[in-house]
Design a protein around this motif. Structure first.
Motif, short mmCIF file in Angstrom:
data_model
loop_
_atom_site.label_atom_id
_atom_site.label_comp_id
_atom_site.label_asym_id
_atom_site.label_seq_id
_atom_site.Cartn_x
_atom_site.Cartn_y
_atom_site.Cartn_z
N PHE A 139 -12.31 -7.92 -6.31
CA PHE A 139 -11.09 -9.44 -6.33
C PHE A 139 -10.37 -8.91 -6.73
CE2 PHE A 139 -10.35 -14.03 -6.67
CZ PHE A 139 -10.04 -14.55 -5.75
N VAL A 140 -10.15 -9.76 -7.57
CA VAL A 140 -8.93 -8.92 -8.24
C VAL A 140 -8.28 -8.24 -7.77
CG1 VAL A 140 -7.58 -9.03 -10.72
CG2 VAL A 140 -9.01 -9.85 -10.76
N THR A 141 -8.63 -6.93 -7.60
CA THR A 141 -7.44 -5.43 -7.49
C THR A 141 -7.38 -5.72 -5.91
OG1 THR A 141 -9.21 -3.77 -8.86
CG2 THR A 141 -7.56 -3.01 -7.12
N ALA A 142 -8.33 -6.16 -5.01
CA ALA A 142 -8.08 -5.68 -3.62
C ALA A 142 -6.75 -7.30 -3.95
CB ALA A 142 -8.99 -7.53 -2.78
N MET A 143 -6.87 -8.51 -4.61
CA MET A 143 -6.18 -9.51 -4.36
C MET A 143 -4.49 -9.77 -4.58
SD MET A 143 -5.48 -12.70 -3.89
CE MET A 143 -6.56 -13.99 -4.32
N LYS A 144 -4.57 -8.65 -5.46
CA LYS A 144 -3.17 -7.83 -7.02
C LYS A 144 -2.05 -7.17 -5.58
CE LYS A 144 -4.31 -4.51 -9.17
NZ LYS A 144 -5.01 -3.52 -11.54
N HIS A 145 -3.31 -5.82 -4.99
CA HIS A 145 -3.01 -5.56 -3.81
C HIS A 145 -2.34 -5.84 -2.58
CE1 HIS A 145 -5.54 -1.78 -5.13
NE2 HIS A 145 -4.27 -1.61 -6.52
N ILE A 146 -2.86 -6.61 -2.10
CA ILE A 146 -2.83 -7.57 -0.71
C ILE A 146 -1.72 -8.52 -1.12
CG2 ILE A 146 -4.20 -9.47 1.28
CD1 ILE A 146 -6.10 -8.28 0.38
N VAL A 147 -1.42 -9.75 -2.05
CA VAL A 147 -0.46 -9.61 -1.89
C VAL A 147 0.57 -9.41 -2.23
CG1 VAL A 147 0.98 -11.75 -3.63
CG2 VAL A 147 -1.46 -12.11 -3.43
N ALA A 148 0.92 -7.72 -2.98
CA ALA A 148 2.49 -7.15 -3.30
C ALA A 148 2.35 -6.78 -2.22
CB ALA A 148 2.03 -6.06 -3.86
N ALA A 149 1.44 -6.25 -1.15
CA ALA A 149 2.18 -6.33 0.06
C ALA A 149 2.87 -6.83 1.41
CB ALA A 149 0.75 -5.23 0.68
N SER A 150 2.32 -7.81 1.52
CA SER A 150 2.38 -9.18 1.18
C SER A 150 4.41 -9.29 1.34
CB SER A 150 2.05 -10.80 1.43
OG SER A 150 2.89 -11.30 2.11
N ILE A 151 4.33 -9.39 -0.46
CA ILE A 151 5.75 -9.21 -0.79
C ILE A 151 6.66 -8.45 0.06
CG2 ILE A 151 6.84 -9.69 -3.09
CD1 ILE A 151 4.97 -10.77 -3.95
N LEU A 152 6.66 -6.69 -0.38
CA LEU A 152 7.26 -5.96 -0.21
C LEU A 152 7.31 -6.04 1.30
CD1 LEU A 152 6.64 -4.86 -3.09
CD2 LEU A 152 6.02 -2.47 -1.99
N GLY A 153 6.03 -6.42 2.42
CA GLY A 153 6.47 -7.02 3.77
C GLY A 153 7.57 -7.72 4.05
N THR A 154 7.70 -8.55 3.08
CA THR A 154 8.73 -9.38 3.54
C THR A 154 9.52 -9.26 3.65
OG1 THR A 154 7.12 -11.41 2.35
CG2 THR A 154 9.20 -12.08 3.43
N GLN A 155 9.91 -8.34 1.72
CA GLN A 155 11.46 -7.76 1.34
C GLN A 155 12.45 -6.97 2.92
OE1 GLN A 155 10.33 -6.09 -2.13
NE2 GLN A 155 11.12 -8.57 -3.14
N ARG A 156 10.85 -5.69 3.53
CA ARG A 156 11.23 -4.79 4.51
C ARG A 156 11.56 -5.67 5.71
NH1 ARG A 156 10.08 0.39 3.33
NH2 ARG A 156 12.07 0.79 5.15
N ILE A 157 10.83 -6.92 6.12
CA ILE A 157 11.39 -8.01 7.29
C ILE A 157 12.92 -8.44 7.48
CG2 ILE A 157 10.68 -9.45 8.66
CD1 ILE A 157 8.07 -9.04 7.96
N ALA A 158 13.18 -8.72 6.29
CA ALA A 158 13.63 -9.39 5.58
C ALA A 158 15.53 -8.58 5.71
CB ALA A 158 14.30 -10.38 3.93
N GLU A 159 15.74 -7.31 5.50
CA GLU A 159 16.47 -6.31 5.49
C GLU A 159 17.17 -6.10 6.53
OE1 GLU A 159 15.02 -3.19 4.07
OE2 GLU A 159 14.55 -3.15 2.26
N CYS A 160 15.90 -6.39 8.20
CA CYS A 160 16.13 -6.57 9.22
C CYS A 160 16.69 -7.91 10.05
CB CYS A 160 15.52 -6.12 10.10
SG CYS A 160 14.57 -4.15 10.70
#
Length: 445
Positions: free
Chosen positions: A195-216
């Motif tokens: 559960f903790v592994t999934a949680m950290k991977h999914i939150v990190a995915a959301s953060i990186l995804g948001t950063q990449r969207i913000a570039e555009c």
């Protein structure tokens, strides 16, 4: 006899010296009438159910876009949104079909749908990951997920630059819990470490995804849809386990918004694989863009745990208002009611109004509530068992059935729109419209 002030005012109206009809009072806007989509207007929305987790150890994909007929009826579905008078749609692109591999994408379906959404003048809130990942990425235990998902988000933002509203990852907490703690979807594991592994991977995915969207799209609005949950314990003394459970419901947003969890939760995270370096990375700061805290509430989100270990549904003990108020007091973000429904079509209209009254109470307290969503546009399949088996049971929770015929709740939503459709996000919010005139105050709502 000396004329009173009202007689004098009405005389001037009749003589054309004053504007208006002379019917008196402030005669200001009531907020009634269908949405006009002006800046600052409240976001009334629905959504297309788009979940796509795997079950049976990855052998079966539960694609709700397919099972509910959207791939076949997508033009009709979008027109139903328009005909209902709604301006906003939570829409999930089929990530598992679009992202074919590193740097490889199939936009054939997405391009057609997005073009039609734009033509109809509907504002999409693009949902980019909804309970599942493409087969080649495996599941949420994969540490490469954040990197590849970030690339996908950048590709979406580059391809559809006119989109401003995003939900990078839908219901992070539910995704991690049902996949890695409850053992129902995707990796189907049942451990705290998974559960903790999934949680950290999914939150990190959301953060990186948001950063990449913000570039555009630097001024993007992120509407983070998360489940508003609470477990009541019908025992004289609350157990340590339930106390932790009620803390863990905040975990995804704590990591996303860089809010340090309590000591009990931090010890749990460190005991189950989160490193100090990873914790510091999450606590460095929240992602870019305008952040909106979306809370989803269904009656089944609120549970009562009995002394014998069984549970019963606790709907409306606290309700969306009180549970979401806890989230708001913790994060101080603008709020949106991002999902609700009930499986009994005869009770749906009443449930709609009950949820709306919760929104009105929140607004009365001065909390900026950005929008409200009935989820979803059509009925769903097998959500009464969390998609755990492919039984084909129709859940009558849509504004329309799977033949695209309206259910009574569709008319109730029309009535709600006619009464409240022009309210602003905050009272008198029309004063805060963005303007290009330098002499006026510029405020982003």
């Amino acid at each position: 006899m000396t004329q009173g002030f009202l007689d004098l005012i009405q005389q001037r109206y009749h003589n054309g010296q004053y504007p208006g009809d002379g019917q008196g009072g402030a005669a200001g806007s009531t907020g009634s009438g269908l949405p006009t989509h002006k800046l600052g207007n409240f976001m009334f929305a629905t959504g297309i159910e788009c979940s796509y987790p795997t079950i049976d150890q990855g052998r079966t994909r539960r694609d709700q876009l397919e099972e509910c007929g959207h791939y076949q009826h997508w033009r009709k579905d979008l027109q139903l949104v328009k005909d209902l008078g709604l301006k906003v749609l939570r829409y999930g692109l089929p990530y598992h079909q679009i992202h074919l591999g590193a740097g490889r994408y199939d936009w054939s379906f997405a391009d057609d749908v997005m073009q039609e959404i734009q033509r109809l003048g509907i504002t999409p809130i693009l949902d980019l990951l909804h309970f599942g990942v493409p087969d080649w990425l495996g599941n949420f235990q994969n540490p490469e997920l954040p990197i590849h998902f970030g690339d996908y988000c950048a590709a979406v933002a580059d391809r559809y630059p006119w989109v401003r509203y995003y939900t990078p990852v839908n219901e992070i907490y539910v995704t991690a819990r049902v996949s890695a703690k409850d053992g129902v979807w995707n990796e189907q594991l049942k451990s705290d470490r998974a559960f903790v592994t999934a949680m950290k991977h999914i939150v990190a995915a959301s953060i990186l995804g948001t950063q990449r969207i913000a570039e555009c799209r630097p001024n993007l609005v992120v509407i983070q849809s998360e489940s508003a949950e609470y477990t009541h314990e019908a025992c004289a003394v609350q157990s340590r386990e339930v106390k932790l459970l009620n803390n863990l419901r905040f975990l995804s947003l704590d990591l996303l918004y860089a809010i340090p969890p309590d000591a009990h939760t931090c010890m749990y995270l460190l005991d189950n694989g989160l490193t100090r370096e990873e914790f510091d990375w999450f606590m460095a700061g929240e992602p870019p863009g305008f952040q909106v805290m979306g809370n989803d509430y269904y009656g089944r989100n609120e549970r009562i745990l009995l002394a014998d270990g069984s549970t019963c549904q606790g709907e409306d003990v606290m309700g969306w208002y009180q549970i979401t108020r806890e989230y708001y007091d913790r994060y101080r973000k603008p709020v949106m009611h991002t999902e609700t429904n009930v499986f009994d079509a005869e009770k749906a209209s009443c449930w709609l109004w009950k949820q709306w009254v919760n929104v009105l109470r929140m607004r009365k307290d001065g909390v900026p509530v950005l929008g409200f969503t009935w989820y979803s546009l059509t009925d769903q399949i097998d959500w009464d068992i969390e998609l755990a088996q492919k039984k084909g049971t129709v859940n009558a929770c849509g504004l329309y059935d799977l033949n695209r015929n309206p259910r009574p709740v569709a008319q109730a939503y029309r009535d709600l729109l006619n009464e409240f459709g022009q309210i602003t996000i905050v009272p008198h919010g029309e004063m805060f419209e963005v303007t290009s005139e330098p002499a006026m105050l510029k405020v982003e709502v």
